[in-house]
Design a protein around this motif. Structure first.
Motif, PDB file in Angstrom:
ATOM      1  N   UNK A  82       0.710  -1.158  -0.004  1.00 16.28           N
ATOM      2  CA  UNK A  82      -0.120  -0.295  -0.040  1.00 16.28           C
ATOM      3  C   UNK A  82       0.966   1.202   0.023  1.00 16.28           C
ATOM      4  N   UNK A  83       0.234   2.310  -0.672  1.00 14.09           N
ATOM      5  CA  UNK A  83       0.886   3.725  -0.560  1.00 14.09           C
ATOM      6  C   UNK A  83       0.678   4.305   0.869  1.00 14.09           C
ATOM      7  N   UNK A  84       1.525   4.859   1.410  1.00 11.49           N
ATOM      8  CA  UNK A  84       1.425   5.403   2.754  1.00 11.49           C
ATOM      9  C   UNK A  84       0.362   6.400   2.748  1.00 11.49           C
ATOM     10  N   UNK A  85      -0.004   7.022   1.536  1.00 14.83           N
ATOM     11  CA  UNK A  85      -1.210   7.885   1.823  1.00 14.83           C
ATOM     12  C   UNK A  85      -2.439   7.383   1.797  1.00 14.83           C
ATOM     13  N   UNK A  86      -2.629   6.051   1.715  1.00 18.35           N
ATOM     14  CA  UNK A  86      -3.824   5.227   1.748  1.00 18.35           C
ATOM     15  C   UNK A  86      -4.197   4.877   3.185  1.00 18.35           C
ATOM     16  N   UNK A  87      -3.187   4.718   3.970  1.00 18.03           N
ATOM     17  CA  UNK A  87      -3.336   4.397   5.464  1.00 18.03           C
ATOM     18  C   UNK A  87      -3.932   5.299   6.276  1.00 18.03           C
ATOM     19  N   UNK A  88      -4.631   4.950   7.459  1.00 17.87           N
ATOM     20  CA  UNK A  88      -4.966   5.769   8.357  1.00 17.87           C
ATOM     21  C   UNK A  88      -3.840   6.473   9.335  1.00 17.87           C
ATOM     22  N   UNK A  89      -3.968   7.304   9.878  1.00 12.86           N
ATOM     23  CA  UNK A  89      -2.904   8.087  10.634  1.00 12.86           C
ATOM     24  C   UNK A  89      -2.517   7.241  11.895  1.00 12.86           C
ATOM     25  N   UNK A  90      -3.501   6.272  12.319  1.00 11.08           N
ATOM     26  CA  UNK A  90      -2.968   5.413  13.584  1.00 11.08           C
ATOM     27  C   UNK A  90      -2.397   4.201  12.904  1.00 11.08           C
ATOM     28  N   UNK A  91      -2.452   3.818  11.596  1.00 11.69           N
ATOM     29  CA  UNK A  91      -1.889   2.655  10.988  1.00 11.69           C
ATOM     30  C   UNK A  91      -2.709   1.463  11.263  1.00 11.69           C
ATOM     31  N   UNK A  92      -3.829   1.641  12.230  1.00 12.03           N
ATOM     32  CA  UNK A  92      -4.457   0.442  12.312  1.00 12.03           C
ATOM     33  C   UNK A  92      -5.747   0.010  11.427  1.00 12.03           C
ATOM     34  N   UNK A  93      -5.846  -1.330  11.138  1.00 11.34           N
ATOM     35  CA  UNK A  93      -7.062  -1.380  10.092  1.00 11.34           C
ATOM     36  C   UNK A  93      -7.316  -2.905  10.489  1.00 11.34           C
ATOM     37  N   UNK A  94      -8.634  -3.181  11.070  1.00  8.63           N
ATOM     38  CA  UNK A  94      -9.096  -4.573  11.087  1.00  8.63           C
ATOM     39  C   UNK A  94      -9.050  -5.266  10.072  1.00  8.63           C
ATOM     40  N   UNK A  95      -8.608  -6.588  10.572  1.00  2.29           N
ATOM     41  CA  UNK A  95      -8.534  -7.572   9.279  1.00  2.29           C
ATOM     42  C   UNK A  95      -7.819  -7.649   8.304  1.00  2.29           C
ATOM     43  N   UNK A  96      -6.782  -6.580   8.369  1.00  2.00           N
ATOM     44  CA  UNK A  96      -5.610  -6.304   7.392  1.00  2.00           C
ATOM     45  C   UNK A  96      -4.367  -6.391   8.102  1.00  2.00           C
ATOM     46  N   UNK A  97      -3.577  -7.340   7.708  1.00  2.00           N
ATOM     47  CA  UNK A  97      -1.957  -7.404   7.977  1.00  2.00           C
ATOM     48  C   UNK A  97      -1.190  -6.466   7.042  1.00  2.00           C
ATOM     49  N   UNK A  98      -1.099  -5.313   7.812  1.00  2.00           N
ATOM     50  CA  UNK A  98      -0.428  -4.439   7.013  1.00  2.00           C
ATOM     51  C   UNK A  98       1.320  -4.908   6.914  1.00  2.00           C
TER      52      UNK A  98
END
Length: 160
Positions: free
Chosen positions: A39-55
């Motif tokens: 993923x592009x960093x611009x796509x990610x939330x500021x806190x870096x937390x996404x449920x069900x996604x292994x970043x």
């Protein structure tokens, strides 16, 4: 007989973000390519937390966007590429190419534009039936592309 091109994208969607996580597409000879997308960093939330996604997995195993864009340019130049029409495919393709400041080399269309003799609900029922009867996980983009290839074959649009 030329084989239609198909594409399927898996993605992450929350209230705040929408971005592609994996993509598969078919080639003119019926083979498929599939990649996990870094993923592009611009796509990610500021806190870096996404449920069900292994970043961490996406960052470690994902293909950089510039490499993905180049592969799509090589494989699908000036093509019409068909999707199941269920996902926000145009938005996801735009996200990929906007992130690397390139234009998509292909035009997206839905499967009902290729197979005009059946309505979209019937096509979706048949696609799901093909996934189920072949034991294919619908969450994997390569399985989505495979089901579309099988559907095109059933309709006599390919001699695979």
């Amino acid at each position: 007989m030329p084989i239609p091109h198909f594409l399927d994208i898996e993605y992450c969607q929350t209230d705040d973000v929408l971005f592609p996580t994996a993509i598969a597409w078919s080639l003119a000879d019926g083979r498929m390519k599939t990649v996990v997308i870094a993923p592009d960093d611009e796509w990610l939330p500021d806190d870096g937390h996404l449920p069900d996604i292994d970043l961490q997995y996406l960052h470690e195993q994902g293909v950089p966007l510039i490499e993905l864009a180049r592969a799509l340019h090589e494989d699908l130049p000036d093509q019409t590429v068909y999707t199941d029409g269920l996902d926000p495919d145009e938005i996801l393709v735009d996200r990929i190419f906007s992130a690397v400041d390139m234009e998509a080399p292909f035009e997206l269309a839905t499967i009902d534009e290729l197979i005009s003799g059946l309505d979209s609900d019937t096509l979706e029922d048949r696609r799901r039936e093909l996934l189920f009867s072949n034991g294919l996980d619908p969450q994997l983009p390569e399985n989505g592309v495979y089901a579309l290839l099988m559907l095109a074959q059933e309709e006599g649009l390919t001699d695979l």
